[in-house]
Design a protein around this motif. Structure first.
Motif: not given
Length: 621
Positions: A325-338
């Motif tokens: 993580y992160p996998f995508a270019d745009t900021a994405q909320a990650d449920p696994a890490s917060g």
């Protein structure tokens, strides 16, 4: 050919507060045949200030030795291909990131367009061989000057029985104490997951980089070796080498091929390098300028290179060890890490380039590349959009690198390798990148599978037909996340990755994406996955980054005898001419979409005819 004397020609870079290239050695200048190009081979010497924010991100840079000016010194191999007549230059360079020390050739389209080509060594673990490009970097040491020690590891999966294995990934890390408690060897049945059964210490030995096991290594099993090493190299300086070489080329008075624009192309390992390069902020140079105008990350999936950390092993194939993580270019909320960040949306990225992501089916299916996560949320539940400066192109029915034709099987009785080749599209896109940067002409729209229209689905939902000898792809897994060293908590390290793959048609060919004639007017089924042949062990495990091509039967009688549900060629096409007419229609559509050039039409038609002839003359199975 003109060879310079061993005293070398020293070209001093312009002095400035943050001059990173401090010296250029020209070792050889030679003409490139009748192309009008010359080759310059040499070495760039760098110095960087470890305190600058753009350099402080480099792992262990605060523990590197410094010179009297407080700078960290290192050097890289350099190779330039440039028009001899500056009037023939188009003012732009392609920075070809060397894959494991390899060098780029001089393609016809490069010469025709007048591009400059730049190769710079960035990888410290390239074997010392003639013509290979590498970087020489210092090793980190403790503040008191003592050697830093730590445990290194490497994995391998043999394809045939063997008593010994050469640990090529660890050549630069000789063991400190092979008999110490840190030395371990484990074996497991699933390559995608860590852990396994410990092999008793008395059953194996290590001499140099040769690992011996009593009873031999079993094909298809995955082994992982651990031992204590010392003196970790500052591998992350490889990013600074590319950054500062481009800054030198574009802006320095001593540049040997001044250009206004620079684009980087990296394939596989090097595509992952470029994703990490941008993510870590290296597209801003020490003078706070844009480094690369454009980046083309080819067959990288959602992976990044595990380079900028202690005990890095960039030369490794890195099966199931690329996606953090992160996998995508745009900021994405990650449920696994917060956490919430993106490759382009984080505090380090000041100058995002224009970006093309190009992926084959193999990056969606295997080796932990999970390409779908570049355009979905981290849990794989929803589609997300790319930014305006980014395009993504999926090549349907392709493997990591196309096989030659006629294709061959990896082992007796195994399916054929996948020959579907989208390299002509890659060339068209490289020219589109140049026009995007220099003329503002928008490139073709992104083409990739999506959850919203059902062309991207969880692997359990793929509707793959029952093809003799192929196996069930729904059994495949993506493995776990890799640790992100930029986050102290690892950003969800080990979390199971969702495996989203392209949905297929009744033949098993991908529905979405850029469909080359081999897929749009098929002579067989082309995939981005294939299971290991039984002779290589572990037949429920994938062959990393490979796919397969299973030609159709020529006649209905042949396919029925083979219990093949796919219609035969005679049931699909009235004749060779009818087949080629459909191929031509597909090619003309790709040309109209600017995914191929007019010059590609005839070669692609000839290729299709050759493939038809080959398939029609294959013996019945």
């Amino acid at each position: 050919m003109t060879l310079l004397p061993r005293l070398f020609l020293f070209l001093l870079a312009a002095c400035s507060t943050h001059a990173a290239v401090v010296r250029m050695e020209v070792l050889e200048r030679s003409d490139m045949g009748t192309t009008g190009y010359e080759q310059i081979v040499g070495r760039l010497h760098f110095e960087i200030d470890p305190a600058l924010p753009g350099n402080a991100i480099i792992a262990d840079v605060s523990l590197a030795p410094v010179n009297a000016a407080g700078k960290v010194s290192f050097s890289s191999d350099l190779r330039l291909l440039k028009p001899k007549d500056a009037a023939h230059s188009n003012g732009a360079a392609w920075v070809e990131i060397p894959n494991r020390g390899g060098k780029a050739g001089l393609s016809d389209w490069i010469v025709k367009q007048g591009f400059t080509v730049l190769n710079v060594g960035w990888e410290f673990d390239v074997p010392a061989q003639p013509g290979k490009m590498s970087i020489k970097v210092p090793s980190a040491r403790n503040k008191d000057g003592s050697a830093i020690r730590g445990v290194v590891s490497a994995t391998f999966t043999p394809d045939k029985p063997a008593d010994e294995q050469t640990l090529t990934d660890l050549t630069n890390y000789p063991p400190v104490n092979v008999e110490g408690p840190e030395s371990r060897l484990i074996v497991r049945t699933r390559m995608a997951y860590p852990g396994g059964a410990e092999i008793p210490r008395k059953e194996w030995s290590l001499q140099g980089d040769r690992l011996h096991l009593e009873g031999g290594f079993k094909p298809g099993k995955t082994y992982e070796i651990f031992y204590l090493a010392e003196a970790p190299p500052l591998a992350g300086l490889g990013y600074a080498a590319i950054r500062d070489a481009v800054a030198w080329l574009k802006h320095d008075e001593s540049s040997l091929a001044p250009v206004k624009h620079a684009y980087a192309f990296g394939s596989s390992q090097c595509g992952r390098f470029l994703r990490d390069f941008v993510y870590l902020g290296f597209n801003t140079d020490e003078q706070d300028r844009l480094t690369l105008d454009g980046v083309m990350s080819h067959v990288a999936g959602a992976g990044r290179l595990v380079l900028n950390q202690r005990w890095s092993t960039p030369r490794a194939v890195a099966g199931f060890y690329t996606a953090s993580y992160p996998f995508a270019d745009t900021a994405q909320a990650d449920p696994a890490s917060g956490h919430s960040e993106g490759l382009l949306e984080n505090s380090r990225v000041k100058h995002p380039p224009k970006i093309f992501y190009t992926n084959t089916a193999a990056e969606y299916w295997g080796a932990g590349r999970v390409a779908a996560l570049t355009h979905t949320t981290p849990d794989g539940a929803k589609d997300i959009s790319f930014q305006e400066n980014v395009r993504s192109y999926f090549f349907a029915g392709t493997q990591h690198g196309a096989s030659g034709f006629p294709p061959t099987a990896q082992a007796k009785g195994a399916p054929l390798a996948n020959p579907v080749n989208a390299s002509a599209v890659v060339t068209a896109l490289r020219l589109a990148m140049h026009r995007w940067v220099t003329e503002g002409i928008a490139p073709p729209p992104s083409v990739y599978p999506k959850l919203a229209d059902g062309t991207l689905i969880p692997v359990a939902e793929v509707r793959f037909p029952t093809i003799p000898g192929m196996g069930d792809p729904r059994l495949l897994k993506a493995g776990g996340r890799v640790r992100n060293p930029q986050w102290a908590d690892g950003a969800g390290e080990g979390q199971e990755l969702p495996l989203l793959v392209p949905q297929v048609d009744a033949d098993g060919n991908d529905i979405a994406g850029i469909r080359m004639p081999d897929v749009a007017v098929p002579l067989g089924t082309a995939t981005g996955w294939v299971f290991r042949p039984a002779s290589m062990g572990s037949p429920l495990e994938p062959v990393l980054l490979r796919g397969t091509w299973v030609p159709f039967s020529a006649t209905r009688e042949q396919r029925e005898a083979a219990h093949d549900p796919r219609p035969a060629l005679a049931e699909r096409y009235a004749s060779r001419e009818a087949y080629l007419s459909q191929v031509k229609n597909v090619l003309q559509k790709l040309i109209s979409q600017r995914l191929l050039s007019e010059q590609d039409l005839e070669p692609q038609l000839r290729q299709a005819g050759d493939r038809w002839d080959w398939v029609m003359h294959q013996p019945a199975q």
